[in-house]
Design a protein around this motif. Structure first.
Motif, PDB file in Angstrom:
ATOM      1  N   ALA A   1      10.948   4.657   3.759  1.00  0.00           N
ATOM      2  CA  ALA A   1       9.585   5.190   3.689  1.00  0.00           C
ATOM      3  C   ALA A   1       8.547   4.086   3.556  1.00  0.00           C
ATOM      4  O   ALA A   1       7.371   4.282   3.894  1.00  0.00           O
ATOM      5  CB  ALA A   1       9.467   6.170   2.526  1.00  0.00           C
ATOM      6  N   ILE A   2       8.950   2.947   3.069  1.00  0.00           N
ATOM      7  CA  ILE A   2       8.043   1.806   2.919  1.00  0.00           C
ATOM      8  C   ILE A   2       7.710   1.171   4.261  1.00  0.00           C
ATOM      9  O   ILE A   2       6.657   0.552   4.441  1.00  0.00           O
ATOM     10  CB  ILE A   2       8.676   0.762   1.964  1.00  0.00           C
ATOM     11  N   LYS A   3       8.566   1.361   5.246  1.00  0.00           N
ATOM     12  CA  LYS A   3       8.484   0.600   6.502  1.00  0.00           C
ATOM     13  C   LYS A   3       7.150   0.718   7.239  1.00  0.00           C
ATOM     14  O   LYS A   3       6.565  -0.306   7.625  1.00  0.00           O
ATOM     15  CB  LYS A   3       9.643   0.993   7.411  1.00  0.00           C
ATOM     16  N   PRO A   4       6.610   1.921   7.473  1.00  0.00           N
ATOM     17  CA  PRO A   4       5.322   1.964   8.180  1.00  0.00           C
ATOM     18  C   PRO A   4       4.201   1.268   7.420  1.00  0.00           C
ATOM     19  O   PRO A   4       3.321   0.648   8.026  1.00  0.00           O
ATOM     20  CB  PRO A   4       5.056   3.463   8.347  1.00  0.00           C
ATOM     21  N   HIS A   5       4.225   1.348   6.103  1.00  0.00           N
ATOM     22  CA  HIS A   5       3.216   0.664   5.295  1.00  0.00           C
ATOM     23  C   HIS A   5       3.358  -0.846   5.429  1.00  0.00           C
ATOM     24  O   HIS A   5       2.357  -1.575   5.496  1.00  0.00           O
ATOM     25  CB  HIS A   5       3.346   1.079   3.835  1.00  0.00           C
ATOM     26  N   ALA A   6       4.602  -1.316   5.452  1.00  0.00           N
ATOM     27  CA  ALA A   6       4.838  -2.758   5.585  1.00  0.00           C
ATOM     28  C   ALA A   6       4.369  -3.265   6.943  1.00  0.00           C
ATOM     29  O   ALA A   6       3.740  -4.329   7.039  1.00  0.00           O
ATOM     30  CB  ALA A   6       6.325  -3.053   5.386  1.00  0.00           C
ATOM     31  N   PHE A   7       4.684  -2.519   7.994  1.00  0.00           N
ATOM     32  CA  PHE A   7       4.193  -2.905   9.323  1.00  0.00           C
ATOM     33  C   PHE A   7       2.674  -3.007   9.323  1.00  0.00           C
ATOM     34  O   PHE A   7       2.090  -3.970   9.838  1.00  0.00           O
ATOM     35  CB  PHE A   7       4.642  -1.876  10.368  1.00  0.00           C
TER      36      PHE A   7
ATOM     37  N   LEU B   1       1.184   3.919  13.165  1.00  0.00           N
ATOM     38  CA  LEU B   1       1.666   3.629  11.816  1.00  0.00           C
ATOM     39  C   LEU B   1       1.045   4.566  10.791  1.00  0.00           C
ATOM     40  O   LEU B   1       1.725   4.978   9.836  1.00  0.00           O
ATOM     41  CB  LEU B   1       1.366   2.166  11.465  1.00  0.00           C
ATOM     42  N   ASP B   2      -0.231   4.899  10.971  1.00  0.00           N
ATOM     43  CA  ASP B   2      -0.868   5.855  10.051  1.00  0.00           C
ATOM     44  C   ASP B   2      -0.157   7.212  10.118  1.00  0.00           C
ATOM     45  O   ASP B   2       0.100   7.848   9.085  1.00  0.00           O
ATOM     46  CB  ASP B   2      -2.347   6.021  10.396  1.00  0.00           C
ATOM     47  N   TRP B   3       0.128   7.664  11.342  1.00  0.00           N
ATOM     48  CA  TRP B   3       0.847   8.937  11.513  1.00  0.00           C
ATOM     49  C   TRP B   3       2.235   8.861  10.902  1.00  0.00           C
ATOM     50  O   TRP B   3       2.657   9.764  10.183  1.00  0.00           O
ATOM     51  CB  TRP B   3       0.929   9.241  13.012  1.00  0.00           C
ATOM     52  N   TRP B   4       2.946   7.783  11.171  1.00  0.00           N
ATOM     53  CA  TRP B   4       4.315   7.604  10.676  1.00  0.00           C
ATOM     54  C   TRP B   4       4.342   7.562   9.150  1.00  0.00           C
ATOM     55  O   TRP B   4       5.192   8.169   8.506  1.00  0.00           O
ATOM     56  CB  TRP B   4       4.874   6.330  11.277  1.00  0.00           C
ATOM     57  N   ALA B   5       3.393   6.829   8.568  1.00  0.00           N
ATOM     58  CA  ALA B   5       3.324   6.737   7.111  1.00  0.00           C
ATOM     59  C   ALA B   5       3.086   8.103   6.484  1.00  0.00           C
ATOM     60  O   ALA B   5       3.663   8.443   5.441  1.00  0.00           O
ATOM     61  CB  ALA B   5       2.223   5.765   6.693  1.00  0.00           C
ATOM     62  N   GLU B   6       2.239   8.917   7.101  1.00  0.00           N
ATOM     63  CA  GLU B   6       1.981  10.253   6.574  1.00  0.00           C
ATOM     64  C   GLU B   6       3.220  11.129   6.673  1.00  0.00           C
ATOM     65  O   GLU B   6       3.528  11.891   5.753  1.00  0.00           O
ATOM     66  CB  GLU B   6       0.808  10.901   7.330  1.00  0.00           C
TER      67      GLU B   6
ATOM     68  N   GLY C   1       0.801  -1.218   0.000  1.00  0.00           N
ATOM     69  CA  GLY C   1       0.000   0.000   0.000  1.00  0.00           C
ATOM     70  C   GLY C   1       0.831   1.263   0.000  1.00  0.00           C
ATOM     71  O   GLY C   1       0.277   2.373  -0.043  1.00  0.00           O
ATOM     72  N   ALA C   2       2.143   1.134   0.043  1.00  0.00           N
ATOM     73  CA  ALA C   2       3.011   2.307  -0.013  1.00  0.00           C
ATOM     74  C   ALA C   2       2.940   2.946  -1.403  1.00  0.00           C
ATOM     75  O   ALA C   2       2.889   2.232  -2.415  1.00  0.00           O
ATOM     76  CB  ALA C   2       4.452   1.910   0.299  1.00  0.00           C
ATOM     77  N   PRO C   3       2.959   4.273  -1.495  1.00  0.00           N
ATOM     78  CA  PRO C   3       2.939   4.955  -2.798  1.00  0.00           C
ATOM     79  C   PRO C   3       4.315   4.907  -3.455  1.00  0.00           C
ATOM     80  O   PRO C   3       5.007   5.915  -3.597  1.00  0.00           O
ATOM     81  CB  PRO C   3       2.529   6.388  -2.434  1.00  0.00           C
ATOM     82  N   VAL C   4       4.713   3.716  -3.880  1.00  0.00           N
ATOM     83  CA  VAL C   4       6.075   3.489  -4.360  1.00  0.00           C
ATOM     84  C   VAL C   4       6.370   4.302  -5.613  1.00  0.00           C
ATOM     85  O   VAL C   4       7.459   4.887  -5.743  1.00  0.00           O
ATOM     86  CB  VAL C   4       6.306   1.988  -4.616  1.00  0.00           C
ATOM     87  N   ALA C   5       5.430   4.357  -6.549  1.00  0.00           N
ATOM     88  CA  ALA C   5       5.699   5.039  -7.823  1.00  0.00           C
ATOM     89  C   ALA C   5       6.075   6.505  -7.618  1.00  0.00           C
ATOM     90  O   ALA C   5       7.142   6.936  -8.068  1.00  0.00           O
ATOM     91  CB  ALA C   5       4.507   4.894  -8.760  1.00  0.00           C
ATOM     92  N   PRO C   6       5.240   7.316  -6.944  1.00  0.00           N
ATOM     93  CA  PRO C   6       5.658   8.710  -6.761  1.00  0.00           C
ATOM     94  C   PRO C   6       6.897   8.856  -5.883  1.00  0.00           C
ATOM     95  O   PRO C   6       7.757   9.702  -6.157  1.00  0.00           O
ATOM     96  CB  PRO C   6       4.434   9.375  -6.123  1.00  0.00           C
ATOM     97  N   MET C   7       7.015   8.026  -4.839  1.00  0.00           N
ATOM     98  CA  MET C   7       8.189   8.152  -3.976  1.00  0.00           C
ATOM     99  C   MET C   7       9.469   7.774  -4.705  1.00  0.00           C
ATOM    100  O   MET C   7      10.551   8.279  -4.379  1.00  0.00           O
ATOM    101  CB  MET C   7       8.018   7.303  -2.708  1.00  0.00           C
ATOM    102  N   SER C   8       9.366   6.896  -5.716  1.00  0.00           N
ATOM    103  CA  SER C   8      10.560   6.519  -6.472  1.00  0.00           C
ATOM    104  C   SER C   8      11.093   7.681  -7.296  1.00  0.00           C
ATOM    105  O   SER C   8      12.252   7.667  -7.718  1.00  0.00           O
ATOM    106  CB  SER C   8      10.251   5.331  -7.394  1.00  0.00           C
ATOM    107  N   VAL C   9      10.258   8.695  -7.521  1.00  0.00           N
ATOM    108  CA  VAL C   9      10.692   9.878  -8.262  1.00  0.00           C
ATOM    109  C   VAL C   9      11.469  10.813  -7.345  1.00  0.00           C
ATOM    110  O   VAL C   9      12.541  11.306  -7.704  1.00  0.00           O
ATOM    111  CB  VAL C   9       9.484  10.616  -8.873  1.00  0.00           C
ATOM    112  N   TYR C  10      10.945  11.047  -6.131  1.00  0.00           N
ATOM    113  CA  TYR C  10      11.552  12.093  -5.303  1.00  0.00           C
ATOM    114  C   TYR C  10      12.388  11.576  -4.132  1.00  0.00           C
ATOM    115  O   TYR C  10      12.992  12.378  -3.403  1.00  0.00           O
ATOM    116  CB  TYR C  10      10.511  13.100  -4.817  1.00  0.00           C
TER     117      TYR C  10
END
Length: 345
Positions: free
Chosen positions: A75-81, A162-167, A57-66
């Motif tokens: 940045a993937i970690k909170p989503h993975a948890f 985790l929701d807070w951390w992911a944001e 559920g991590a927004p990998v595509a946009p994060m892979s740009v910036y």
């Protein structure tokens, strides 16, 4: 069910294989998961369940740009948890960095999870004398807890954390010491105030690494590896190069490895394990998000420009596309206003 997982780019497949094989020996009853940040890693399937990061559920595509590779992986970690804790039958999830080797059962982690919903390990349990690297100031800027390890129980308050951390990691999982940020890690300094209770583990054999080895006595004998006379549970080989096994870490100049010492043996054994598990090949695997489809490298200046634009609402849902490359070559009014370097070919 307890899950232990790690997150890797494909060039760290050997480290992940060694970690998962060590877990199979030390913790045979736990479920093992590897999350691939930049694509499938089928060679790890004999050792763990392998999941692609986009499945968390991590927004990998946009994060892979910036984000660069380190920033994206963290940045993937909170989503993975969140994804793993939500699986049926799962009661706790533990994260370990891929460059860790587990030597003994994670009993102290389980005890921590019985006492509190969140378990962390501090970087330091004693001050670092002098100005060698790292020093107390280095640790202060990078965070009080080392996020190469974290464990959490399945509770509503953990999902809220985790929701807070992911944001926070959406735009602020970056290496930016000037603004008080270091990837996902610095945010966990706030965790003690955000959960009902926190277990802080200080066992000398947990998460041993270049930043805390000073003042701890490593030994090996009939009872196996020990630290200050207690079992070595896991060692964190951060910054270690198997082609230079006489150097503890490229990130430090505090500890010199004495020849024929227990530390020299530990490093040599781990280095050989990496080589035996394909490090020479996997380490040459290109990072999937290092370049545009044209082959043009993505520079740090490009990533920071995209990050500023993403904060302003620019969408990068297609990832590193031809359209994004063309956008990079257009005018950057935000960059010009801030006096930042222009993006050039």
């Amino acid at each position: 069910m307890d899950i232990v997982f790690t997150i890797v780019s494909r060039n760290y497949a050997a480290q992940a294989a060694v970690l998962m094989r060590s877990l199979a020996q030390a913790e045979p009853d736990c479920a093992r998961v590897v999350i691939g940040s930049d694509g499938p890693i089928p060679e790890l399937q004999p050792y763990a369940r392998v999941i692609e990061a986009r499945e968390t559920g991590a927004p990998v595509a946009p994060m892979s740009v910036y984000y660069d590779a380190l920033e994206l992986n963290t940045a993937i970690k909170p989503h993975a948890f969140r994804r793993l804790l939500a699986e049926p039958g799962v009661t706790s999830v533990t994260y370990l960095d891929p460059d860790i080797f587990v030597y003994a059962p994670l009993d102290e982690v389980r005890q921590g999870l019985e006492a509190a919903p969140l378990v962390l390990i501090p970087h330091l349990t004693r001050p670092l004398a002098g100005e060698a690297n790292p020093n107390d100031h280095t640790i202060l800027t990078s965070g009080g807890f080392n996020l190469g390890f974290m464990a959490a129980r399945r509770e509503d308050q953990i999902f809220a954390l985790l929701d807070w951390w992911a944001e926070k990691c959406r735009f602020d999982c970056r290496v930016d010491f000037r603004n008080g940020l270091f990837t996902d890690q610095k945010w966990m300094d706030l965790a003690p105030g955000l959960v009902s209770d926190l277990a802080i583990l200080r066992h000398p054999g947990l998460d041993i690494a270049y930043w805390n080895l000073e003042g701890r006595a490593l030994s090996h004998g009939p009872a196996g590896w020990r630290v200050n006379g207690r079992p070595l549970v896991f060692f964190h080989f951060s910054g270690f190069d198997p082609n230079r096994p006489d150097v503890l870490s490229k990130h430090q100049d505090r500890i010199v490895v004495p020849p024929n010492s227990p530390l020299a043996r530990l490093l040599a054994d781990y280095g050989q394990a990496l080589l035996d598990n394909g490090h020479a090949q996997s380490s040459r695997t290109p990072y999937a998000y290092a370049a545009f489809p044209s082959g043009r490298p993505v520079t740090g200046a490009m990533r920071r420009r995209a990050l500023r634009a993403a904060r302003e609402g620019q969408r990068f849902d297609a990832g590193l596309s031809n359209q994004v490359e063309a956008w990079m070559d257009g005018p950057d009014p935000l960059g010009a206003a801030e006096g930042l370097p222009a993006v050039t070919r």
